[in-house]
Design a protein around this motif. Structure first.
Motif, PDB file in Angstrom:
ATOM      1  N   LYS A 166       0.825  -1.223   0.000  1.00 14.80           N
ATOM      2  CA  LYS A 166       0.000   0.000   0.000  1.00 14.80           C
ATOM      3  C   LYS A 166       0.855   1.268   0.000  1.00 14.80           C
ATOM      4  CE  LYS A 166      -3.942  -2.114   2.364  1.00 14.80           C
ATOM      5  NZ  LYS A 166      -3.559  -2.935   3.550  1.00 14.80           N
ATOM      6  N   SER A 167       2.068   1.153  -0.530  1.00 12.05           N
ATOM      7  CA  SER A 167       3.002   2.294  -0.530  1.00 12.05           C
ATOM      8  C   SER A 167       2.415   3.545  -1.168  1.00 12.05           C
ATOM      9  CB  SER A 167       4.266   1.929  -1.303  1.00 12.05           C
ATOM     10  OG  SER A 167       5.042   1.020  -0.583  1.00 12.05           O
ATOM     11  N   PHE A 168       1.673   3.352  -2.243  1.00  5.63           N
ATOM     12  CA  PHE A 168       1.185   4.525  -2.972  1.00  5.63           C
ATOM     13  C   PHE A 168       0.091   5.256  -2.190  1.00  5.63           C
ATOM     14  CE2 PHE A 168       3.636   2.501  -6.192  1.00  5.63           C
ATOM     15  CZ  PHE A 168       4.037   3.512  -7.065  1.00  5.63           C
ATOM     16  N   ASP A 169      -0.791   4.515  -1.516  1.00  6.53           N
ATOM     17  CA  ASP A 169      -1.818   5.154  -0.668  1.00  6.53           C
ATOM     18  C   ASP A 169      -1.140   5.966   0.431  1.00  6.53           C
ATOM     19  OD1 ASP A 169      -3.683   3.840  -2.137  1.00  6.53           O
ATOM     20  OD2 ASP A 169      -4.049   2.249  -0.656  1.00  6.53           O
ATOM     21  N   ALA A 170      -0.118   5.358   1.027  1.00  9.88           N
ATOM     22  CA  ALA A 170       0.573   6.026   2.140  1.00  9.88           C
ATOM     23  C   ALA A 170       1.264   7.302   1.653  1.00  9.88           C
ATOM     24  CB  ALA A 170       1.585   5.072   2.765  1.00  9.88           C
ATOM     25  N   LEU A 171       1.841   7.235   0.458  1.00 12.39           N
ATOM     26  CA  LEU A 171       2.505   8.413  -0.108  1.00 12.39           C
ATOM     27  C   LEU A 171       1.490   9.534  -0.337  1.00 12.39           C
ATOM     28  CD1 LEU A 171       4.986   9.800  -1.425  1.00 12.39           C
ATOM     29  CD2 LEU A 171       4.400   8.621  -3.547  1.00 12.39           C
ATOM     30  N   ASN A 172       0.324   9.165  -0.861  1.00  9.21           N
ATOM     31  CA  ASN A 172      -0.689  10.183  -1.117  1.00  9.21           C
ATOM     32  C   ASN A 172      -1.174  10.832   0.175  1.00  9.21           C
ATOM     33  OD1 ASN A 172      -0.766  10.190  -3.934  1.00  9.21           O
ATOM     34  ND2 ASN A 172      -1.957   8.293  -3.958  1.00  9.21           N
ATOM     35  N   GLU A 173      -1.291  10.036   1.235  1.00 18.13           N
ATOM     36  CA  GLU A 173      -1.689  10.616   2.525  1.00 18.13           C
ATOM     37  C   GLU A 173      -0.637  11.625   3.001  1.00 18.13           C
ATOM     38  OE1 GLU A 173      -1.283   8.269   6.091  1.00 18.13           O
ATOM     39  OE2 GLU A 173      -2.961   9.285   7.068  1.00 18.13           O
ATOM     40  N   GLU A 174       0.630  11.237   2.858  1.00 16.04           N
ATOM     41  CA  GLU A 174       1.729  12.107   3.288  1.00 16.04           C
ATOM     42  C   GLU A 174       1.695  13.444   2.556  1.00 16.04           C
ATOM     43  OE1 GLU A 174       5.449  10.678   1.793  1.00 16.04           O
ATOM     44  OE2 GLU A 174       6.617  11.755   3.303  1.00 16.04           O
TER      45      GLU A 174
END
Ligand SMILES: [Zn+2]
Length: 513
Positions: A227-235
């Motif tokens: 889920k790296s991309f979801d986490a990046l978007n949250e950041e």
């Protein structure tokens, strides 16, 4: 600032910072002229030959300089002179008080290390800061306020839920207190136990408070795996909502499901940067982690073939898991699980379960190395101008990054692999972290800056720490100066402890009473 005013200013600063140093002893002017060095000044500019004069903790001259009568000189022919390295993600919080000489750190050329990463910081900050000011280390130290640390102050053991509005208000208040106690900003570790229960709006609220005091937001994001991309978007959305500069900790694509996706990941970040998000990242230069055998199975079903199979698949296969230490059966050591399975005529999953059982029977667990990233992703990240070098290690780290990070980049990524030029690598270790921390007077060699300096041999500098021997020191870093004092010389710590606690603008803090 002119030379004389600078000296006067430094005097006041030094006397205020180190009350035991009397004005009398500061009256005899001493300077050191470093001659014939190749200068990598931290800006990324091509190297040039120049001399550098330091006095009273500062750089007071750069260029073609001659020694004054009786002035001490140091011939640095054949060596590179660079600003001292700033490690923005370092886990020496506790070890520093036991080991203030921090040899494993200064031997890498680190002159400033930043603790309080991943949401976890000392608390209250003021007590920790004062102790360090009274018993200084060999190098400078900066500290972040940890989101999880503050969250626990407010929610106690009842943290496994979203915070209520009143609790968020209290967290904002404690963030403000920490910023007044020299915090460089707010750090979070949203993949870890306490931080993982927080909603985005909680982080935004606290980050806004940090931003008001000139702080930044440094984060180990919610997921570095599938889920790296979801986490990046949250950041990125936290950065946009809180209007705060971001430091993305140890940028990583950590499982087989996302391996090779660095170009797409970089594109998301580039797009955010184009929209005005002030986004920088750091990356440790290793493709593997070091931990215990069981850590790879998140649901803790260590003898369930389905769970074990998923865990091994996420690592890219059993060949990516190597046994380093296993006291019940030393013959396993140095072999990966796939090879052991073949030898014992078992499937990979069966071999893993056998290792778990043999460990359990002896009340121990194998130490293992697992692959965390692939080289092409690490290379792609390192070649971004907004990615800096950081260790994610520290004193007594069981991972070779604790003692080897900076020489590894200089010796392997620069000299052997040619991924980076030497001036660019030095920029990633010096002015880029300084820029992230909004420090004008560290991370660069110019008149007026603090004399945090490192002299190294570009032909020999290399790390020696390995997973089997993580504490072995690096070589090729010849001399290290912190605030003008020599702390590392010819393979040994000098014993000097001139380190300061550094606050938001990079100055020595005067917060003493
Ligand atoms: Zn982390």
């Amino acid at each position: 600032m002119c030379y004389r005013r600078l000296i006067l200013f430094s005097c006041i600063l030094l006397c205020a910072s180190f009350p035991l140093l009397s004005l009398h002893s500061a009256q005899a002017p001493t300077s050191l002229l470093i001659l014939n060095a190749q200068l990598a000044d931290g800006t990324g500019a091509p190297m040039r030959k120049a001399s550098v004069r330091i006095a009273y903790g500062h750089i007071v001259g750069v260029g073609e300089l001659d020694a004054d009568k009786g002035e001490a000189t140091l011939d640095a022919k054949g060596l590179v002179l660079a600003p001292g390295f700033i490690d923005i993600h370092n886990h020496s919080t506790d070890e520093l008080q036991k080991d203030p000489l921090a040899e494993s750190q200064i031997s890498q050329g680190i002159t400033t290390l930043i603790v309080g990463a991943d949401g976890d910081s000392p608390w209250p900050l003021i007590g920790w800061v004062r102790t360090l000011q009274q018993y200084p280390a060999s190098l400078n130290v900066g500290v972040f306020a940890g989101h999880a640390t503050i969250r626990e102050q407010v929610m106690g053991k009842d943290f496994k839920r979203a915070a209520k509005p009143e609790e968020i208000r209290q967290m904002e208040m404690l963030t403000r207190t920490a910023m007044n106690q020299l915090a460089l900003g707010l750090s979070s570790g949203l993949e870890y136990e306490v931080g993982s229960y927080s909603e985005t709006k909680e982080i935004v609220a606290m980050a806004k408070v940090a931003a008001e005091s000139g702080g930044i937001y440094m984060t180990h994001i919610r997921d570095e795996a599938d889920k790296s991309f979801d986490a990046l978007n949250e950041e990125i959305s936290i950065g946009e909502q809180a209007h705060i500069p971001i430091e993305h900790s140890h940028i990583k694509l950590g499982t087989v499901g996302v391996w090779g996706q660095a170009p797409q990941y970089i594109k998301v970040i580039e797009d955010a940067r184009k929209r005005g998000v002030d986004f920088l990242a750091d990356c440790y230069p290793y493709d593997a982690w070091f931990s215990n055998l069981k850590v790879i199975v998140p649901d803790k079903q260590y003898e369930n073939p389905k769970s074990v199979k998923k865990a091994l698949d996420d690592l890219g296969g059993a060949s990516h898991l190597t046994i380093i230490e296993f006291s019940p059966n030393r013959a396993y050591e140095g072999h990966n699980v796939a090879d052991l399975a073949k030898t014992h005529k078992l499937s990979d999953v069966e071999m893993y379960i056998r290792l778990v059982r043999e460990g359990d029977a002896a009340n121990t667990e194998a130490s293992v190395i697992g692959q965390s990233m692939i080289e092409s992703d690490i290379k792609a990240f390192y070649q971004q101008p907004w990615v800096m070098v950081a260790s994610d290690g520290g004193i007594n780290s069981a991972h070779p990054r604790g003692a080897g990070t900076f020489p590894h980049v200089l010796g392997v990524f620069v000299r052997e692999k040619h991924w980076l030029t030497l001036p660019e690598a030095v920029r990633k270790m010096t002015s880029l972290p300084a820029q992230r921390l909004n420090w004008q007077n560290r991370g660069v060699i110019r008149e007026g800056a603090f004399a945090d300096l490192v002299l190294f041999n570009p032909d020999t500098v290399i790390d020696h720490a390995t997973f089997a021997h993580p504490y072995t020191l690096s070589t090729g870093i010849e001399k290290v100066f912190v605030n003008g004092a020599l702390v590392w010389d010819a393979g040994k710590a000098t014993g000097a402890r001139p380190g300061s606690v550094v606050g938001v603008r990079g100055n020595v803090s005067l917060l003493l009473n």
